[in-house]
Motif scaffolding. Sequence first.
Motif, PDB file in Angstrom:
ATOM      1  N   ASP A   1       6.139 -42.579  42.266  1.00 56.20           N
ATOM      2  CA  ASP A   1       5.244 -41.456  42.047  1.00 56.20           C
ATOM      3  C   ASP A   1       4.180 -41.388  43.142  1.00 56.20           C
ATOM      4  OD1 ASP A   1       6.551 -40.733  39.679  1.00 56.20           O
ATOM      5  OD2 ASP A   1       5.364 -42.178  38.520  1.00 56.20           O
ATOM      6  N   ARG A   2       3.460 -40.286  43.130  1.00 53.01           N
ATOM      7  CA  ARG A   2       2.378 -40.098  44.103  1.00 53.01           C
ATOM      8  C   ARG A   2       1.375 -41.253  44.013  1.00 53.01           C
ATOM      9  NH1 ARG A   2       0.063 -35.972  46.974  1.00 53.01           N
ATOM     10  NH2 ARG A   2       1.505 -34.428  46.097  1.00 53.01           N
TER      11      ARG A   2
ATOM     12  N   SER B   1       6.577 -37.315  44.668  1.00 49.34           N
ATOM     13  CA  SER B   1       7.472 -38.427  44.342  1.00 49.34           C
ATOM     14  C   SER B   1       8.255 -38.785  45.590  1.00 49.34           C
ATOM     15  CB  SER B   1       8.423 -38.060  43.203  1.00 49.34           C
ATOM     16  OG  SER B   1       9.287 -37.005  43.589  1.00 49.34           O
TER      17      SER B   1
ATOM     18  N   GLU C   1      12.514 -44.463  41.866  1.00 52.23           N
ATOM     19  CA  GLU C   1      11.734 -43.270  42.204  1.00 52.23           C
ATOM     20  C   GLU C   1      10.248 -43.600  42.053  1.00 52.23           C
ATOM     21  OE1 GLU C   1      11.206 -38.536  41.002  1.00 52.23           O
ATOM     22  OE2 GLU C   1      12.742 -39.788  40.040  1.00 52.23           O
TER      23      GLU C   1
END
Length: 455
Positions: A226-227, A208, A224
Motif C-alpha cells: 500500500d501507499r 499501491s 501487494e
Amino acid sequence: MKRTLSLILSAAMLLLTGCVQVAETGNVVPYEAAYTDPVLTPVPEGTTAPTPIGVPEETPGALIGVDAESSAAPLPPATPAATEETEPSPTPPAEPLLTPTPSPTPSPTPAYTVEEMEEKEAYLNAGSANLREGPDTEYAILEELFENEKLTVTGKSGDWYRVETEDRETGFILAEFVEFGTAPTPKPTPSYKVKEMDDTAAYVNAGSANLRKGPGKDYDIIAELDRNEKITVTGSSGDWYRVEYGGKKGFITKELVKIGTVPTPSPSPTPAPTPSATPAASASPSPSVKPTATVSPTKKPESIGTSSGGNGYGVDPYDYFSDGGGFTAAELLLLAQVVQEEAKGTSVEARAAVANTIYNRYLSSNYPNDIEDIIFQKNQYTVADDEAEIRSVKPVADTVAAVKQIFVNHDTFLPEDVHFFRQKSRGTSWGDKRIYYATYGNNAFFRSLYGEYAR
C-alpha cells in the motif's frame, strides 16, 4: 362250565409267567405291551404253572363267575428303571437355509468403431488428460498425460481420438484435449542483472505497488504493498528496484518508489484557476464523444529549457526524446516527469489521459502560453511544487510513450474542455464549475464549465 374254567386258568398262567419274567430281569413291561399284545409262553409238560402274584392259592375260585374283561383293573404306566441323571441335550434350532446371492453380471463393454486417419502430429492442449483403452470414460485408464505432450493421431471414434504417445502407448483421448501441430516452445524466463546498492530506506509513493519475483511485469506477484509502505532498496535492474519488505525480497518499478522516509501528510490546496473574461459561448463537445481526428497545436513556444545536454538536474532530455511535434526534447521531458508522478502504476492510456489534460490547457486561452509556465503555475500541479525534485525524475517507457502519443503525434482522445483530474478516491463531485467526465487509472477527469467553455 369246564370251558370257562379252562379259560380262566389259562389267563392266570399267562399272568404268572409275565410276573416271573419281571422278577428275573428287573424290567418293566409297558402297560400297552403286557395287555395289548401279549406273547403266550407255553408251559412245559410235567410242570406246574406258578401261582400268579397277588392271587392267593386258597381262593382260586374267587375268579369264577367274573367276566375276564371287566375284572382286569387298569395298571398305571410303568416307570423306567433309575439311571444316571444327565442333562437333556437341547435340540439345536434348525439353521435357516441361506439364499445364495447371485454374482453381478458385468456390464458388457460398449462396442465401438474407429475411423482410420492418416497419421498426424499433435499435442495435449490441457493441463492433463487420461489415455484410456477405449473411446469412453468406462474404459480403463492406461496413463495420465500432461500439457504439451507429443502425440500421433491415428484414428477417430465419436468425440475421441486414437493416439500414440512418445513411448509407443496406444489409447484414446477426448478430441477437445488434442491440438494438431507442434507443441509450443515454453517461453524462457528473461534473464536480468542487478546492480548492487547500499541498503537505502524508501517507501511506496503510489496508491499501491506489486512486489514481483523479477524486474518485469511477466514475473509473479509476491505481495501487494500500500501507499507509504516502508521498504529497503538493495539493488537496481533497469527501471526496477530490488527491495526488501517484511522479510520478503522482490522487485518494484522505480516510478512507485521514493527514496527517503515517509513524509508527514499535509492537505493539498484545491486547484482554482483564475477565470479570464468570458468570450462568446461556443459549442462544447458532448461528454460521450471522444474526438479521433488529429489536432495540431495552435501555438508554439519559442524555446523552453536547453536544446542539448542535461537539464541541469542530472537528466538528459535526449535520452528520452527528440524534438518533435512542435515541442523541444526539454519540454517533452518536463511533461513526462509530471505525468510520471501524477499517474504512477497505471496503464499507458491512463498516463496519456493526464498528458491530454495538459495539452488541452496548452490549447486553451485561459492558461499560460508555454509548457513550463503551465506546469509551474501556482496551485495547479502539486508534484511540481519542488522544481528540483520534479526535474530529477526519470520517466519510464510507458510514460514516454504516453507523452509522445499526445504531444508528438497529437493523438488525443479527451474533449478539449477536460482540464482537471484528481485521485478517484476523492469522488466524482468537484464544485459547481467542474463536471465529471471519466476515470482512467487512479484519476478521475473533469470538464471545465467556465471561460470559453461556459454554458
